[in-house]
Design a protein around this motif. Structure first.
Motif, mmCIF file in Angstrom:
data_model
loop_
_atom_site.group_PDB
_atom_site.id
_atom_site.type_symbol
_atom_site.label_atom_id
_atom_site.label_comp_id
_atom_site.label_asym_id
_atom_site.label_seq_id
_atom_site.Cartn_x
_atom_site.Cartn_y
_atom_site.Cartn_z
ATOM 1 N N GLY A 36 0.839 -1.210 0.000
ATOM 2 C CA GLY A 36 0.000 0.000 0.000
ATOM 3 C C GLY A 36 0.863 1.243 0.000
ATOM 4 N N GLY A 37 0.521 2.210 0.878
ATOM 5 C CA GLY A 37 1.310 3.448 0.961
ATOM 6 C C GLY A 37 2.569 3.290 1.803
ATOM 7 N N GLY A 38 2.812 2.099 2.343
ATOM 8 C CA GLY A 38 4.053 1.838 3.081
ATOM 9 C C GLY A 38 4.006 2.216 4.549
ATOM 10 N N GLY A 39 2.813 2.469 5.102
ATOM 11 C CA GLY A 39 2.696 2.866 6.506
ATOM 12 C C GLY A 39 3.173 1.776 7.467
ATOM 13 N N HIS A 40 2.643 0.556 7.307
ATOM 14 C CA HIS A 40 3.104 -0.551 8.157
ATOM 15 C C HIS A 40 4.580 -0.829 7.889
ATOM 16 N N SER A 41 4.953 -0.823 6.616
ATOM 17 C CA SER A 41 6.345 -1.143 6.239
ATOM 18 C C SER A 41 7.327 -0.199 6.919
ATOM 19 N N ILE A 57 5.545 -6.059 -1.227
ATOM 20 C CA ILE A 57 4.871 -6.472 -2.474
ATOM 21 C C ILE A 57 3.566 -5.697 -2.643
ATOM 22 N N ASP A 58 3.304 -5.238 -3.838
ATOM 23 C CA ASP A 58 1.964 -4.737 -4.167
ATOM 24 C C ASP A 58 1.731 -4.946 -5.660
ATOM 25 N N GLN A 59 0.450 -5.178 -6.004
ATOM 26 C CA GLN A 59 0.147 -5.372 -7.422
ATOM 27 C C GLN A 59 -0.274 -4.057 -8.076
ATOM 28 N N GLY A 83 4.013 -7.198 -7.822
ATOM 29 C CA GLY A 83 3.621 -8.600 -7.996
ATOM 30 C C GLY A 83 2.417 -8.932 -7.155
ATOM 31 N N ASN A 84 1.979 -10.185 -7.294
ATOM 32 C CA ASN A 84 0.821 -10.670 -6.552
ATOM 33 C C ASN A 84 1.312 -11.568 -5.424
ATOM 34 N N PHE A 85 0.752 -11.374 -4.226
ATOM 35 C CA PHE A 85 1.256 -12.157 -3.097
ATOM 36 C C PHE A 85 0.973 -13.651 -3.214
ATOM 37 N N ARG A 86 0.151 -14.029 -4.196
ATOM 38 C CA ARG A 86 -0.069 -15.464 -4.389
ATOM 39 C C ARG A 86 1.228 -16.149 -4.844
ATOM 40 N N PHE A 105 -0.044 -9.490 5.959
ATOM 41 C CA PHE A 105 -1.072 -9.324 4.925
ATOM 42 C C PHE A 105 -2.115 -8.354 5.483
ATOM 43 N N ASP A 106 -2.202 -7.156 4.908
ATOM 44 C CA ASP A 106 -3.217 -6.178 5.308
ATOM 45 C C ASP A 106 -4.147 -6.068 4.100
ATOM 46 N N LEU A 107 -5.232 -6.866 4.135
ATOM 47 C CA LEU A 107 -5.970 -7.165 2.897
ATOM 48 C C LEU A 107 -6.827 -6.010 2.362
ATOM 49 N N TYR A 112 -6.817 5.297 -0.492
ATOM 50 C CA TYR A 112 -6.522 6.002 -1.735
ATOM 51 C C TYR A 112 -7.211 5.318 -2.924
ATOM 52 N N GLN A 113 -7.042 3.975 -2.989
ATOM 53 C CA GLN A 113 -7.675 3.240 -4.101
ATOM 54 C C GLN A 113 -9.186 3.413 -4.044
ATOM 55 N N LEU A 114 -9.738 3.288 -2.830
ATOM 56 C CA LEU A 114 -11.179 3.371 -2.651
ATOM 57 C C LEU A 114 -11.730 4.735 -3.080
HETATM 58 C C1 LIG Z 1 -5.137 -2.085 2.847
HETATM 59 S S1 LIG Z 1 -3.944 -1.742 1.649
HETATM 60 C C2 LIG Z 1 -2.432 -1.876 2.538
HETATM 61 C C3 LIG Z 1 -2.044 -0.637 3.248
HETATM 62 C C4 LIG Z 1 -0.681 -0.698 3.914
HETATM 63 N N1 LIG Z 1 -0.626 -1.691 4.955
HETATM 64 C C5 LIG Z 1 -0.265 0.668 4.455
HETATM 65 O O1 LIG Z 1 0.086 0.763 5.639
HETATM 66 O O2 LIG Z 1 -0.277 1.627 3.690
HETATM 67 C C6 LIG Z 1 -3.910 -3.195 0.705
HETATM 68 C C7 LIG Z 1 -2.916 -3.175 -0.446
HETATM 69 O O3 LIG Z 1 -2.726 -4.520 -0.862
HETATM 70 C C8 LIG Z 1 -2.672 -4.574 -2.252
HETATM 71 N N2 LIG Z 1 -3.085 -5.929 -2.618
HETATM 72 C C9 LIG Z 1 -4.292 -6.507 -2.447
HETATM 73 N N3 LIG Z 1 -4.280 -7.771 -2.889
HETATM 74 C C10 LIG Z 1 -3.022 -8.025 -3.331
HETATM 75 C C11 LIG Z 1 -2.380 -9.161 -3.901
HETATM 76 N N4 LIG Z 1 -3.053 -10.306 -4.125
HETATM 77 N N5 LIG Z 1 -1.080 -9.062 -4.230
HETATM 78 C C12 LIG Z 1 -0.401 -7.894 -4.027
HETATM 79 N N6 LIG Z 1 -0.963 -6.782 -3.510
HETATM 80 C C13 LIG Z 1 -2.253 -6.839 -3.154
HETATM 81 C C14 LIG Z 1 -3.601 -3.480 -2.724
HETATM 82 O O4 LIG Z 1 -3.251 -3.059 -4.020
HETATM 83 C C15 LIG Z 1 -3.368 -2.402 -1.659
HETATM 84 O O5 LIG Z 1 -2.389 -1.483 -2.056
#
Ligand SMILES: C[S@@+](CC[C@H](N)C(=O)[O-])C[C@H]1O[C@@H](n2cnc3c(N)ncnc32)[C@H](O)[C@@H]1O
Length: 318
Positions: A36-41, A57-59, A83-86, A105-107, A112-114
């Motif tokens: 996401g925006g990197g807050g947790h990271s 990782i983010d897609q 990439g995709n976390f799968r 995993f913060d799903l 921002y996207q919303l």
């Molecule tokens: C709730 S936000 C995470 C916010 C982040 N923890 C922060 O502190 O800013 C979820 C993020 O996960 C990404 N995401 C969701 N499903 C994903 C997947 N399967 N693979 C990679 N990224 C994914 C979304 O694009 C989004 O940016």
């Protein structure tokens, strides 16, 4: 035009609980599977130095851009990956790693996207129904609404939205697109949903379009399939005593996390009554949160989005 990273905003949910469960410490290697925006990271990286590393990782291209700008001060300790976390196991392999000490995993989607009109996730306003988190995915929500049969739409609304009026809404959608025009805007879809739900039912259970928008988003992004694969691989690549933390925002995801944790923490799964174990199943996880954790009232007063968050954590057994 791609949004500029300065405008990216998202308040990390339950940051203290995440750190408490994940236990980042100098020298450890961790993965933020949903950068996401990197807050947790950012909070995790501050505790991994010196010597540690975080693969983020983010897609979503917008998220990656924003996180890269925010976390550039960590230099080589931060490794952003589109990439995709799968595919998390093969992603860490690219860095010469087989195991990591922690995974987050913060799903779901970020604020921002919303709220970005161009992304089409919101049922407020009038936007093109895109809903792809990864902008290179082939199908948008508008494509599904144009091409899927009434039966397929009903299935999606029922399975991913748990929508009582699934069949009726699907009927109204098919009739609208046959008689009028394709459905490509959120306002069109919200109106069709409102028309299909009887007035008395519409007054209960929040915004009438909420569950249908959730269902379409899950379908467009294969969210539950990704989560299942991501969790399986994530548990697999965890080092002994490594931690996995998952924050879910809706019950379908949370049930999946709970089930996966329970299965991985169970030993023998032979049917009762069998005198000698034949399955040879051994537990690989210890569940750290028997019940999910919820955001504290103080956080909720500042960040209402945290209201639906449920955090579960587990530790890999030796
Ligand atoms: C709730 S936000 C995470 C916010 C982040 N923890 C922060 O502190 O800013 C979820 C993020 O996960 C990404 N995401 C969701 N499903 C994903 C997947 N399967 N693979 C990679 N990224 C994914 C979304 O694009 C989004 O940016």
């Amino acid at each position: 035009m791609a949004p500029r990273h300065e405008k990216y905003y998202h308040a990390p949910v339950m940051p203290e609980e995440v750190l408490e469960c994940l236990k980042p410490a100098p020298g450890k290697i961790m993965v933020d599977a949903t950068l996401g925006g990197g807050g947790h990271s950012e909070a995790i990286l501050e505790r991994l130095l010196p010597g540690g590393k975080l693969i983020g990782i983010d897609q979503d291209d917008d998220a990656l851009r924003a996180a890269q700008a925010r976390l550039s001060r960590f230099g080589e300790a931060f490794k952003p990956v589109k990439g995709n976390f799968r595919h998390v196991a093969s992603i860490i392999k690219e860095f010469g790693l087989k195991n990591v000490d922690g995974l987050l995993f913060d799903l779901g989607v970020s604020s921002y996207q919303l709220d970005s009109p161009g992304r089409g996730f919101s049922y407020r306003g009038d936007v093109f129904l895109d809903m792809r988190m990864d902008q290179s995915l082939p199908l948008t929500a508008a494509d599904l609404l144009r091409d899927l049969s009434k039966r397929q739409l009903t299935g999606i609304f029922r399975k991913y939205g748990e929508e009582k009026w699934a069949a009726r809404i699907a009927s109204f959608i098919v009739e609208y697109r046959q008689k009028k025009e394709p459905i490509s805007r959120s306002k069109q879809l919200v109106q069709i949903i409102k028309n299909s739900i009887p007035a008395a039912a519409r007054r209960r259970g929040g915004h009438p379009a909420k569950r249908i928008f959730q269902a379409l988003r899950i379908a467009v992004n294969s969210e539950l399939e990704n989560l299942k694969k991501g969790l399986e691989q994530g548990i697999d690549i965890l080092q002994a005593r490594g931690r996995i933390v998952v924050i879910a925002y809706q019950s379908l995801e949370d049930v999946l996390v709970k089930k996966q944790f329970r299965e991985s923490s169970r030993g023998c799964i032979c049917p009762p009554g069998i005198p000698v174990c034949r399955c040879n199943n051994v537990p690989v996880l210890k569940i750290l949160t028997r019940k999910p954790l919820y955001a504290a009232p103080k956080e909720l007063s500042k960040n209402p989005r945290a209201k639906s968050a449920r955090l579960r954590a587990a530790e890999k057994l030796a």
